[in-house]
Design a protein around this motif. Structure first.
Motif, PDB file in Angstrom:
ATOM      1  N   ARG A  86       0.820  -1.215   0.000  1.00  0.00           N
ATOM      2  CA  ARG A  86       0.000   0.000   0.000  1.00  0.00           C
ATOM      3  C   ARG A  86       0.850   1.259   0.000  1.00  0.00           C
ATOM      4  NH1 ARG A  86      -3.524   1.048   5.412  1.00  0.00           N
ATOM      5  NH2 ARG A  86      -1.833   1.439   6.881  1.00  0.00           N
ATOM      6  N   SER A  87       2.176   1.078   0.089  1.00  0.00           N
ATOM      7  CA  SER A  87       3.063   2.228  -0.086  1.00  0.00           C
ATOM      8  C   SER A  87       3.380   2.484  -1.559  1.00  0.00           C
ATOM      9  CB  SER A  87       4.367   1.991   0.682  1.00  0.00           C
ATOM     10  OG  SER A  87       4.110   1.918   2.062  1.00  0.00           O
ATOM     11  N   PRO A 122       2.742   3.433  -5.538  1.00  0.00           N
ATOM     12  CA  PRO A 122       1.958   4.547  -6.086  1.00  0.00           C
ATOM     13  C   PRO A 122       0.527   4.130  -6.427  1.00  0.00           C
ATOM     14  CG  PRO A 122       3.677   3.847  -7.635  1.00  0.00           C
ATOM     15  CD  PRO A 122       3.917   3.111  -6.370  1.00  0.00           C
ATOM     16  N   THR A 123      -0.357   5.125  -6.490  1.00  0.00           N
ATOM     17  CA  THR A 123      -1.763   4.811  -6.772  1.00  0.00           C
ATOM     18  C   THR A 123      -2.010   4.592  -8.251  1.00  0.00           C
ATOM     19  OG1 THR A 123      -2.341   7.124  -7.122  1.00  0.00           O
ATOM     20  CG2 THR A 123      -2.469   6.280  -4.859  1.00  0.00           C
ATOM     21  N   TYR A 124      -1.141   5.108  -9.100  1.00  0.00           N
ATOM     22  CA  TYR A 124      -1.330   5.061 -10.557  1.00  0.00           C
ATOM     23  C   TYR A 124      -2.671   5.672 -10.968  1.00  0.00           C
ATOM     24  CZ  TYR A 124       2.452   1.554 -10.448  1.00  0.00           C
ATOM     25  OH  TYR A 124       3.621   0.895 -10.264  1.00  0.00           O
ATOM     26  N   ASP A 125      -3.275   6.455 -10.104  1.00  0.00           N
ATOM     27  CA  ASP A 125      -4.590   7.061 -10.370  1.00  0.00           C
ATOM     28  C   ASP A 125      -5.692   6.028 -10.598  1.00  0.00           C
ATOM     29  OD1 ASP A 125      -3.456   9.619 -10.216  1.00  0.00           O
ATOM     30  OD2 ASP A 125      -2.820   9.467 -12.322  1.00  0.00           O
ATOM     31  N   ILE A 126      -5.505   4.850 -10.032  1.00  0.00           N
ATOM     32  CA  ILE A 126      -6.589   3.865 -10.098  1.00  0.00           C
ATOM     33  C   ILE A 126      -6.877   3.453  -8.665  1.00  0.00           C
ATOM     34  CG2 ILE A 126      -5.917   2.982 -12.365  1.00  0.00           C
ATOM     35  CD1 ILE A 126      -4.809   0.511 -10.748  1.00  0.00           C
ATOM     36  N   LYS A 127      -8.024   2.820  -8.476  1.00  0.00           N
ATOM     37  CA  LYS A 127      -8.370   2.366  -7.127  1.00  0.00           C
ATOM     38  C   LYS A 127      -7.805   0.966  -6.923  1.00  0.00           C
ATOM     39  CE  LYS A 127     -12.313   5.400  -6.726  1.00  0.00           C
ATOM     40  NZ  LYS A 127     -13.779   5.542  -6.709  1.00  0.00           N
ATOM     41  N   GLY A 128      -6.492   0.888  -6.980  1.00  0.00           N
ATOM     42  CA  GLY A 128      -5.816  -0.398  -6.897  1.00  0.00           C
ATOM     43  C   GLY A 128      -5.159  -0.596  -5.551  1.00  0.00           C
ATOM     44  N   PRO A 129      -4.223  -1.527  -5.476  1.00  0.00           N
ATOM     45  CA  PRO A 129      -3.617  -1.876  -4.192  1.00  0.00           C
ATOM     46  C   PRO A 129      -2.673  -0.806  -3.662  1.00  0.00           C
ATOM     47  CG  PRO A 129      -2.615  -3.146  -5.956  1.00  0.00           C
ATOM     48  CD  PRO A 129      -3.747  -2.396  -6.570  1.00  0.00           C
ATOM     49  N   GLY A 130      -2.177   0.083  -4.509  1.00  0.00           N
ATOM     50  CA  GLY A 130      -1.256   1.113  -4.045  1.00  0.00           C
ATOM     51  C   GLY A 130      -2.009   2.322  -3.522  1.00  0.00           C
ATOM     52  N   LEU A 131      -1.586   2.799  -2.353  1.00  0.00           N
ATOM     53  CA  LEU A 131      -2.229   3.987  -1.790  1.00  0.00           C
ATOM     54  C   LEU A 131      -1.247   5.144  -1.683  1.00  0.00           C
ATOM     55  CD1 LEU A 131      -4.392   2.458   1.085  1.00  0.00           C
ATOM     56  CD2 LEU A 131      -5.112   3.058  -1.221  1.00  0.00           C
ATOM     57  N   GLY A 132       0.004   4.913  -2.121  1.00  0.00           N
ATOM     58  CA  GLY A 132       0.995   5.973  -2.047  1.00  0.00           C
ATOM     59  C   GLY A 132       1.405   6.324  -0.621  1.00  0.00           C
ATOM     60  N   LEU A 133       1.153   5.416   0.307  1.00  0.00           N
ATOM     61  CA  LEU A 133       1.549   5.686   1.697  1.00  0.00           C
ATOM     62  C   LEU A 133       3.046   5.433   1.834  1.00  0.00           C
ATOM     63  CD1 LEU A 133      -1.374   3.892   3.538  1.00  0.00           C
ATOM     64  CD2 LEU A 133      -1.153   6.320   3.028  1.00  0.00           C
ATOM     65  N   ASN A 134       3.652   6.096   2.771  1.00  0.00           N
ATOM     66  CA  ASN A 134       5.074   5.887   2.962  1.00  0.00           C
ATOM     67  C   ASN A 134       5.284   5.088   4.251  1.00  0.00           C
ATOM     68  OD1 ASN A 134       7.803   5.983   3.003  1.00  0.00           O
ATOM     69  ND2 ASN A 134       7.978   8.204   3.205  1.00  0.00           N
ATOM     70  N   GLU A 135       5.084   3.784   4.132  1.00  0.00           N
ATOM     71  CA  GLU A 135       5.154   2.932   5.320  1.00  0.00           C
ATOM     72  C   GLU A 135       6.303   1.943   5.220  1.00  0.00           C
ATOM     73  OE1 GLU A 135       0.545   3.019   6.798  1.00  0.00           O
ATOM     74  OE2 GLU A 135       1.103   1.479   5.361  1.00  0.00           O
ATOM     75  N   TRP A 136       7.331   2.334   4.488  1.00  0.00           N
ATOM     76  CA  TRP A 136       8.480   1.439   4.294  1.00  0.00           C
ATOM     77  C   TRP A 136       9.150   1.146   5.633  1.00  0.00           C
ATOM     78  CZ3 TRP A 136       8.045  -0.402  -0.413  1.00  0.00           C
ATOM     79  CH2 TRP A 136       7.459   0.401  -1.405  1.00  0.00           C
ATOM     80  N   ASP A 137       9.158   2.110   6.514  1.00  0.00           N
ATOM     81  CA  ASP A 137       9.771   1.874   7.820  1.00  0.00           C
ATOM     82  C   ASP A 137       8.983   0.876   8.658  1.00  0.00           C
ATOM     83  OD1 ASP A 137      12.277   3.026   8.367  1.00  0.00           O
ATOM     84  OD2 ASP A 137      11.384   5.034   8.140  1.00  0.00           O
ATOM     85  N   LYS A 138       7.649   0.989   8.578  1.00  0.00           N
ATOM     86  CA  LYS A 138       6.822   0.021   9.309  1.00  0.00           C
ATOM     87  C   LYS A 138       7.120  -1.395   8.828  1.00  0.00           C
ATOM     88  CE  LYS A 138       2.575   2.471  10.576  1.00  0.00           C
ATOM     89  NZ  LYS A 138       1.133   2.567  10.295  1.00  0.00           N
ATOM     90  N   ALA A 139       7.228  -1.510   7.524  1.00  0.00           N
ATOM     91  CA  ALA A 139       7.517  -2.819   6.943  1.00  0.00           C
ATOM     92  C   ALA A 139       8.897  -3.306   7.374  1.00  0.00           C
ATOM     93  CB  ALA A 139       7.428  -2.741   5.419  1.00  0.00           C
ATOM     94  N   LEU A 140       9.846  -2.384   7.300  1.00  0.00           N
ATOM     95  CA  LEU A 140      11.219  -2.749   7.636  1.00  0.00           C
ATOM     96  C   LEU A 140      11.314  -3.270   9.069  1.00  0.00           C
ATOM     97  CD1 LEU A 140      14.184  -2.697   6.607  1.00  0.00           C
ATOM     98  CD2 LEU A 140      14.409  -0.497   7.762  1.00  0.00           C
ATOM     99  N   ALA A 141      10.588  -2.610   9.976  1.00  0.00           N
ATOM    100  CA  ALA A 141      10.630  -3.038  11.372  1.00  0.00           C
ATOM    101  C   ALA A 141      10.183  -4.491  11.498  1.00  0.00           C
ATOM    102  CB  ALA A 141       9.758  -2.113  12.213  1.00  0.00           C
TER     103      ALA A 141
END
Lengths: 1082, 500
Positions: free
Chosen positions: B224-225, B227-246
């Motif tokens: 979900r981090s 890009p959205t590609y301007d579609i209602k897809g799985p990407g939300l453009g959130l910046n949660e790479w750190d959450k994932a990394l943890a």
């Protein structure tokens, strides 16, 4: 457990009270006597045996002897005899003092004095107020038919009998007045001698997996068949009657001398049609064209040209492969791009051209022998018979053998007490290695490449033979026919015993106990030599063998108890009442075993030699309880009234909906009995009828309303673990489909009984359909069995019998029937306006739709409107994917500029609009000729076999249908404008390519007989003898170019049990047969 | 005489009440649901049934991810196979069997998860072992989240169903926003990551562990981090790479997993449940009902098995590996290439020059029943955990380029690429993933996450599509259409994804 309230108890008792109030003694007197003798013949002078002679105004009644003679004692003061015989018009003869008379009866197939069998009783035809159609089965034994349903084709108005298979011993599809159910089956209820047999709907592939009710019923034992078409006639059978009721009566003995009948015929059977496929030269022509086109297209960059020879092609292809070890070595081929050099050589050395159809079909021998004895006296009447049939199929290594016996015995224990026993054990064996259906032998016979290596003979890819490189990988279908075993053995016994007690004259109590037991075993074995590929056979041997053993035991038990009362008062009021109770149970036990992992030994076909066996057994049972009553009243033979009511309770239905009512009422008005019409002399009889009734269809699974767990196993660390979860979304309110029928009609007889006609118009509304309604998949399931949706059938049927020529040595009678039916979906569920029927063969083969306002299973595909030209491409007409010049042009319904599934339109419907049959009977001196012609029009076939053999993008391997001869080859050689070029890359979309009309006309029977009594002078011992020759299915025409039989059903098209849609994916043609027979009565 | 009649009538009336009881028939060969969920083993079986829903997962990844991506040029000669529309971006694949299966299979499994969660709440106290009770609940919630994650990656917005429904209830529930679906998934996975055990006893190997929950949760955050590609897809453009990394670091710190020394051993039939496996779909052969798999041959042409003396499996015709992928392997990268890809073969004197994926086939292990292959399918392996970590860092999560290079070199080194690389870019990392995880079903998801799916697919089609059958790529094609059957079930209930 809840005890059900019974408002019904008073109801089923009420007819009793009705009866008792009308008891009046019926006294008779007799005195004096005068003997009268005579002889009874038909108009042609032929003896009529067994006619009934009654002295009018008395109870004195005797039967004529088999030579037509009789002797009767007529009391003083009586001078009129009433002569009647089934099939002839009743006649009153004034004696005028004569003591020796000759009576000629005029024949008429549907005379008004005929008695027709209705549910739980009989009725004079003239008094019938429901829509009932009869079939006199007397001459059935002269036709080479092995099944009762086969004999019904074309015979009755409103009864469409489809021969859905050309294989031996398979059940037919019988539909009474169209189809009203989307999923629960449209087959009628069969009642044999009062015993209602378990109904069976065909499965999604069109087969009767657990038997058809008419399996093993010997047609030669049938006396007559009646079909109850409207609800007024059928509703007495309640929740099973929505699809009509077929009442079958078997032969029984009459008082008189022993009559011994021998009937034998011998003949041959062969295919009635050969499918037009490309021959070997045409196949080569097409394959060459396609391989060259693909080679030129894919190796354009390397300078590929169609004229390149093997070596040039090899080099050009190899030049594109980087890894030298993967290049095509000398002597190796890539058959996608390379030709077989031998194709173009004169005499095509080393190759064999094979017409697989000619190799698979043959002329088979068929024979049938029946012997029966009947007779009786005032205490006992009996009919016993034995029959044997042997039939070799039109396909090699298929055959059918059956043995059956029957004993129908009735005993008058006293004046009031009557017992009877009908018992009929039967045994049949069918050998069929699996000919019909997708990827089965017939499909392969058609599609197998007609060019093969000569060294392999007829056996490519069998045993030690490999596969011709340019051929399909199919194992030789001939080899399969010769080696695969598919044997079905069926032992079925129908038994009925009954007792009837006459409480007082007119009032009788009858109880019957019936048992129908079928044991069916099928054994299958496919040896490894006809399986897989050569490399695999060599590597694995008997591991590739497979076998199976399946059996079922089906038992139907029925106990029926009825109280009936018939009485006439003052010669004006006639009343007939019936009340009854019945208990019915069906039990089915299934065993399925199959080999797992192949066989460990060769030459053993039983499963003890299998490496492993998997299998299971299942059982299911259902109970049906019923109460029913009927009242029939006629006033002065003019005004007729009938009403019936049934209450059914079934274990199949939900806890809240176990019971249902099924009422009906009908009226009739015999206008011809009215004084005002009597002056119109050309009308002999005229009756108007009207009826209304409700009935049901209870064909759902036995425990359809109970949710059960299903196994969803998983494995952990290499070991299976059990998983369980609910198996479906179940509906505790599930109940039967409701059917409501309104019928109006008339029966008329005119011109001195020369012409009689019956006409009916009806509407049948089926509601609360057992619909596997699509539900959102988020529930976990795609469908849920609901009572939702409605279908309406409308139509009319007409039956006319005309005795065209009756006087003189030449006589001619014509019976014709024509029926028209249309159906449409009136509602679906969830405000849905349409349900697209899934396809087992991918989205691009989807072709059926249920749409409100259109017929059920309408054909919904893209329309082909020509062939694409360069001009079309330039004009940017709508294309389906990467289409090019020479590909089919499709109709852009949505107008969005390209072709896709949104461009589908309804182009037809499967049920024919009209079904008809004409029987002509001719008699000249000792000869008689019967010709039955029948057909249908207005329906369509969407043929998946047609798709398999003739689709766009079809490779060159499979042999295609003959129409590819007229394909587009170039803009200058565009063919017939219908078939696109052979090499296309755009794929396929379900379109009108595979749509065929199901119209056909067929001369079903031609039967010529000769009465040997005319030449055999010494009649000692022999009372009657005739010889006959009968041709079945000898002539006909249909428009189905994509298959062999326009009515074929053998494959599940939807792949979804929610929408059973059987269709043709390799059905056999109808067999045609010619037999010579003899019929002798001793 | 009338007496006899009376006797008969009484006899019948007597029978009637007895007979009516017979209308209550219970299935002879079925187990009614109302009697189930009565003891501990019933609940374990009910959870096992939720795992059963995983068994379609591998085939689905091969059909919808590998086939749609630049890894396969899966066009067939006649253009008639189900994979054709998936590969060639046909607009009209809403009725496609693979697409419908993805929706149906996941929701059927979610239904089973909801069933057992409801029954646990209702009757779960028959399980006296409270740890087990909690574990079963956590397993069901892990799997439910797993299925929803699969759905959201294929379809974007999907209906959020958290209990068992009757048909008419389901007809009132439309599609939920992607962010709501993610919230639901994260809640389930967090519960699972807390309540699942770290390991299981041998007999229970294959059940979800807490590390599996953490790994999937990390992937959820990463997805979900994107890009959205301007579609209602799985990407939300959130910046949660750190959450994932943890979460990924927690897995690494747990010390339960390691890279196997040999690439080949990861997929060995005799080395299942090895040290790389964080979560997998398990199969076994020879049982009834079948608990084996089919994914081993899904991408393998039937004629190849025949050329090897084996029976036809069911992969039908070839789905060729793209030239782009074939040519992307460095010469020294022969181990991974040869394990994943079969380059051409000859059968019956006929040469097939194109290549195909055969990563999971061991010809000595061909089962007697073609749908009963024993090999497990690894959903997430330790290599993946490491490479996802590198991906997070390249997206800006805490860490250094040296960490990234070290991970990539570790992976490459095992593959026989001993010359170290430096300054690995995101594009290079994703290209490395492509070769490492070829035929493992992750390519399409990786492309979506990378942010460069549009440019990669567009240029690939231009170069590879010599037959000119692939339609131009659109961003709408990142997700699949809602199955046509669902659009048809009730007008207006679900709106169709744009572009279809």
């Amino acid at each position: 457990m809840k005890k059900y309230q019974l408002p019904l108890k008073p109801l089923w008792l009420f007819p009793f009270f009705f009866l008792f109030t009308f008891f009046i003694a019926n006294a008779q007197t007799e005195n004096g006597n005068k003997p009268v003798t005579g002889k009874i013949t038909d108009e042609g002078g032929n003896v009529i045996p067994g006619a009934t002679i009654q002295v009018k105004g008395t109870n004195i009644r005797i039967s004529a002897k088999d030579d037509g003679t009789f002797s009767i004692v007529v009391p003083a003061g009586k001078a009129i005899l009433i002569i009647s015989s089934i099939g002839f018009t009743q006649k009153e003869v004034s004696l005028n003092g004569e003591t020796e008379i000759t009576v000629k009866l005029s024949g008429s197939k549907n005379t008004l004095e005929d008695v027709v069998v209705i549910g739980y009783g009989t009725q004079k035809k003239r008094n019938v107020t429901g829509a009932v159609v009869s079939f006199d089965a007397g001459k059935l034994d002269e036709r080479p038919v092995t099944r009762v349903d086969q004999a019904l084709v074309g015979q009755m108005a409103g009864v469409a009998v489809k021969q859905t298979s050309g294989a031996l011993g398979k059940g037919f599809s019988v539909q009474v007045r169209g189809t009203g159910s989307i999923t629960a089956g449209n087959e009628p209820l069969y009642v044999i001698d009062g015993f209602p047999l378990a109904t069976a709907a065909p499965n999604a592939a069109g087969n009767y997996a657990n038997g058809n009710p008419l399996d093993n019923i010997n047609p030669n034992d049938i006396e007559s068949i009646q079909v109850l078409k409207d609800a007024a006639a059928a509703a007495i059978y309640g929740s099973r009657a929505a699809n009509g009721v077929v009442i079958i009566t078997t032969k029984r003995g009459r008082s008189g001398k022993v009559k011994l009948d021998v009937n034998s015929y011998v003949g041959f059977v062969e295919r009635s049609k050969k499918l037009d496929m490309l021959n070997a030269d045409e196949w080569i022509d097409r394959a060459t064209e396609m391989i060259n086109a693909k080679y030129v297209a894919d190796y354009k960059a390397q300078g590929a040209g169609a004229a390149d020879d093997y070596e040039m092609r090899r080099q050009k292809i190899n030049s594109t492969i980087a890894d030298p070890t993967k290049r095509i070595a000398a002597g190796q081929y890539n058959t996608t791009y390379m030709l077989d050099d031998r194709w173009a050589k004169p005499g095509h050395p080393g190759l064999r051209f094979i017409d697989w159809q000619d190799e698979a079909f043959r002329t088979g021998l068929m024979q049938n022998h029946q012997i029966s004895a009947s007779g009786g006296n005032e205490f006992v009447r009996y009919y016993v018979s034995g029959n044997t049939t042997r039939q070799e199929g039109m396909v090699i290594n298929t055959n059918f053998i059956s043995y059956s016996a029957r004993a129908n015995v009735e005993v008058n224990a006293s004046k009031k007490l009557r017992f009877g026993l009908n018992i009929s054990p039967t045994w049949s064996i069918i050998n069929d290695p699996g000919v019909e259906g997708k990827d089965n032998i017939l499909h392969q016979v058609l599609s197998m490449s007609p060019v093969q290596e000569d060294s392999m003979g007829l056996y490519p890819n069998i045993d030690k033979n490999g596969q011709y490189r340019w051929s399909t990988s199919t194992n030789s279908p001939i080899g399969k026919l010769q080696n695969i075993i598919g044997e079905t053995k069926r032992f079925r016994t129908l038994t009925s015993i009954f007792g009837e007690y006459q409480i007082i004259p007119g009032l009788a109590f009858k109880t019957t106990l019936n048992l129908d037991n079928t044991d069916n075993n099928s054994k299958g074995f496919t040896p490894y030599i006809v399986a897989s590929s050569l490399d695999t056979r060599n590597a694995q041997g008997t591991v590739q063998s497979s076998g199976s053993y399946n059996s079922y035991k089906k038992q139907t038990f029925a106990n029926e108890n009825t109280l009936s009362y018939n009485k006439e008062f003052n010669n004006i009021h006639s009343i007939s009442a019936l009340a009854g109770f019945s208990y019915n149970s069906d039990k089915l036990d299934n065993v399925r075993l199959s080999s797992n992992g192949g066989y460990s030994q060769n030459n053993i076909i039983t499963l003890n030699a299998a490496k492993g066996v998997t299998g299971f057994t299942t059982e299911s049972k259902n109970i049906l309880l019923s109460y029913f009553g009927r009242l029939q009243y006629s006033f002065d033979n003019k005004y007729l009234l009938s009403a019936s009511m049934r209450r059914d309770g079934s274990s199949r239905f939900g806890a809240n909906t176990k019971w249902g009512w099924f009422p009906s009422a009908s009226v009739g008005w015999r206008i011809s009995e009215e004084e005002f019409i009597k002056p119109v002399t050309f009308i002999n009889d005229l009756k108007l009828r009207g009826s209304w009734g409700k009935s049901g269809n209870y064909n759902i699974p036995d425990y359809g309303s109970i949710n059960v767990e299903a196994l969803y196993n998983y494995s952990l660390n290499g070991t299976s673990v059990v998983g369980q979860a609910p198996s479906a979304l179940t509906n505790p309110d599930l109940t039967w489909e409701k059917s409501e029928t309104i019928d109006v009609g008339f029966d008329v007889t005119v011109l001195q009984n020369r012409i009689s006609a019956t006409f009916d118009y009806y509407t049948k509304s089926n509601t609360a359909l057992l619909l596997n309604a699509p539900v959102p998949l988020v529930t976990g399931y795609g469908t849920s069995l609901l009572n939702a949706g409605a279908v309406k059938n409308k139509g009319w049927d007409i039956e006319i019998t005309s005795r065209n020529i009756v006087k003189g040595p030449f006589q001619w009678t014509t019976t014709a029937n024509l029926s028209h039916n249309t159906n449409k979906v009136t509602t679906l569920t969830n405000d849905q306006t349409q349900i697209l029927i899934p396809s087992a063969y991918g989205a691009n083969a989807q072709h059926s739709i249920l749409r409100v306002g259109d017929p059920m299973y309408s054909i919904y595909v893209v329309k082909q409107i020509g062939i694409l030209t360069q001009e079309d491409i330039d004009k940017k007409v709508a294309l389906y994917g990467p289409q090019t010049v020479g590909d089919p042009k499709y109709y852009d319904k949505s107008g969005d500029g390209f072709i896709d599934l949104n461009d589908r339109v309804i182009v037809g419907h499967p049920n024919p609009d009209y079904v008809w049959g004409i029987t002509n009977n001719f008699r000249y001196k000792g000869f008689d000729l019967t010709v039955l012609t029948q057909g249908q029009w207005g329906g369509s076939i969407y043929s998946l076999l047609g798709r398999a053999l003739g689709r766009t993008g079809q490779g060159y391997l499979d042999n295609p249908l003959g129409f590819f001869r007229n394909r587009w080859r170039s803009p200058d050689d565009p063919g017939d404008g219908k078939v696109g070029k052979a090499y296309s890359t755009f794929g396929q979309i379900a379109n009108t390519d595979w749509l065929y009309s199901s119209d056909y006309i067929r001369v079903r029977v031609i039967s010529l007989g000769y009465d040997l009594n005319r030449v055999i002078k010494s009649k000692k011992g022999i009372q009657a003898a005739r010889v006959y020759i009968t041709a079945e299915n000898f002539f006909g025409h249909d428009k189905y170019k994509g298959g062999m039989n326009p009515e074929a059903n053998n494959t599940d098209l939807s792949g979804n049990t929610g929408f059973p849609e059987p269709g043709d994916y390799g059905g056999l043609p109808l067999p045609k047969s010619l037999v010579l027979g003899v019929n002798i009565t001793f | 005489m009338k007496k006899i009649v009376v006797v008969i009538i009484i006899a019948i009336a007597g029978c009637i009440s007895a007979c009516e009881k017979k209308l209550d028939q219970s299935p002879i060969s079925g187990s009614p649901t109302e009697n189930f969920y009565a003891q501990t083993s019933d609940f374990i079986q009910a959870v096992n049934a939720v795992y059963n829903g995983l068994m379609n997962y591998p085939d689905r990844q091969l059909n919808l991810s590998e086939t749609r991506s630049d890894n396969l040029y899966a066009v067939s000669d006649g253009g008639v196979r189900d994979w054709e529309g998936v590969n060639s971006f046909h607009k009209t694949i809403a009725g496609n069997n693979y697409v419908t299966e993805a929706w149906a299979g996941n929701y059927n499994a979610i239904f089973k998860a909801n069933t057992v969660l409801e029954k646990l709440a209702e009757k779960g106290n028959v399980i006296s072992d409270t740890t087990l009770r909690k574990r079963l609940q956590a397993e069901a919630r892990f799997l439910r989240a797993f299925y929803y994650f699969d759905l959201v990656r294929w379809f974007g917005r999907v209906p959020l169903i958290d209990k068992t429904l009757l048909a008419n209830e389901a007809l009132k529930i439309g599609r939920s926003e992607v962010s709501d679906v993610y919230s639901f998934i994260i809640a389930d996975l967090e519960f699972a990551a807390t309540n699942l055990p770290e390991t299981y006893a041998t007999a229970d190997k294959g059940r979800a562990t807490r590390y599996a929950a953490k790994g999937i949760l990390a992937l959820v955050y990463m997805t979900r981090s994107a890009p959205t590609y301007d579609i209602k897809g799985p990407g939300l453009g959130l910046n949660e790479w750190d959450k994932a990394l943890a979460l990924l670091n927690e897995i690494i710190a747990g010390g339960k997993y390691s890279l196997l020394p040999k690439y080949r051993d990861i997929f060995s039939y005799t080395n299942e449940n090895n040290a790389e496996v964080v979560f997998d779909v398990q199969y076994a052969t020879g049982s009834t009902p079948v608990v084996g798999g089919t994914f081993a041959w899904v991408l393998v042409p039937d004629t190849w098995f025949q050329s090897q003396g084996k029976g036809t499996q069911g992969g039908l015709t070839i789905r060729p590996v793209s030239n782009n992928l074939l040519n992307s392997y460095e010469t020294a990268d022969s181990v991974r290439k040869s394990i994943s890809i079969q380059t051409g073969f000859t059968y019956n004197g006929v040469t097939e020059t194109r290549s195909f994926f055969k990563k999971y086939v061991d010809l000595t292990k061909v089962p007697t029943n073609r749908i009963d292959w024993p090999i497990n399918f690894i959903v997430m392996r330790y290599t993946d955990v490491l490479m996802l970590k590198a991906e997070c860092i390249l997206h800006g999560a805490t860490g250094t380029q040296a960490d990234v290079d070290a991970i990539v070199n570790q992976v490459r080194n095992r593959a026989g690429l001993t010359i170290p690389v430096t300054n690995v870019t995101l594009a290079e990392l994703m290209e490395e993933r492509r070769k490492e995880f070829a035929a493992e079903g992750s390519r399409w998801h990786d492309l979506v996450r990378s942010g460069s799916i549009e440019s990669i697919m567009t240029s690939w089609i231009a170069a590879e599509d010599v037959q000119h059958v692939i339609q131009p790529f659109q961003k709408n094609y990142i997700i699949y259409p809602v199955p046509q059957s669902e659009i048809d079930v009730k007008q207006g209930l679900y709106e169709q994804n744009l572009g279809y």
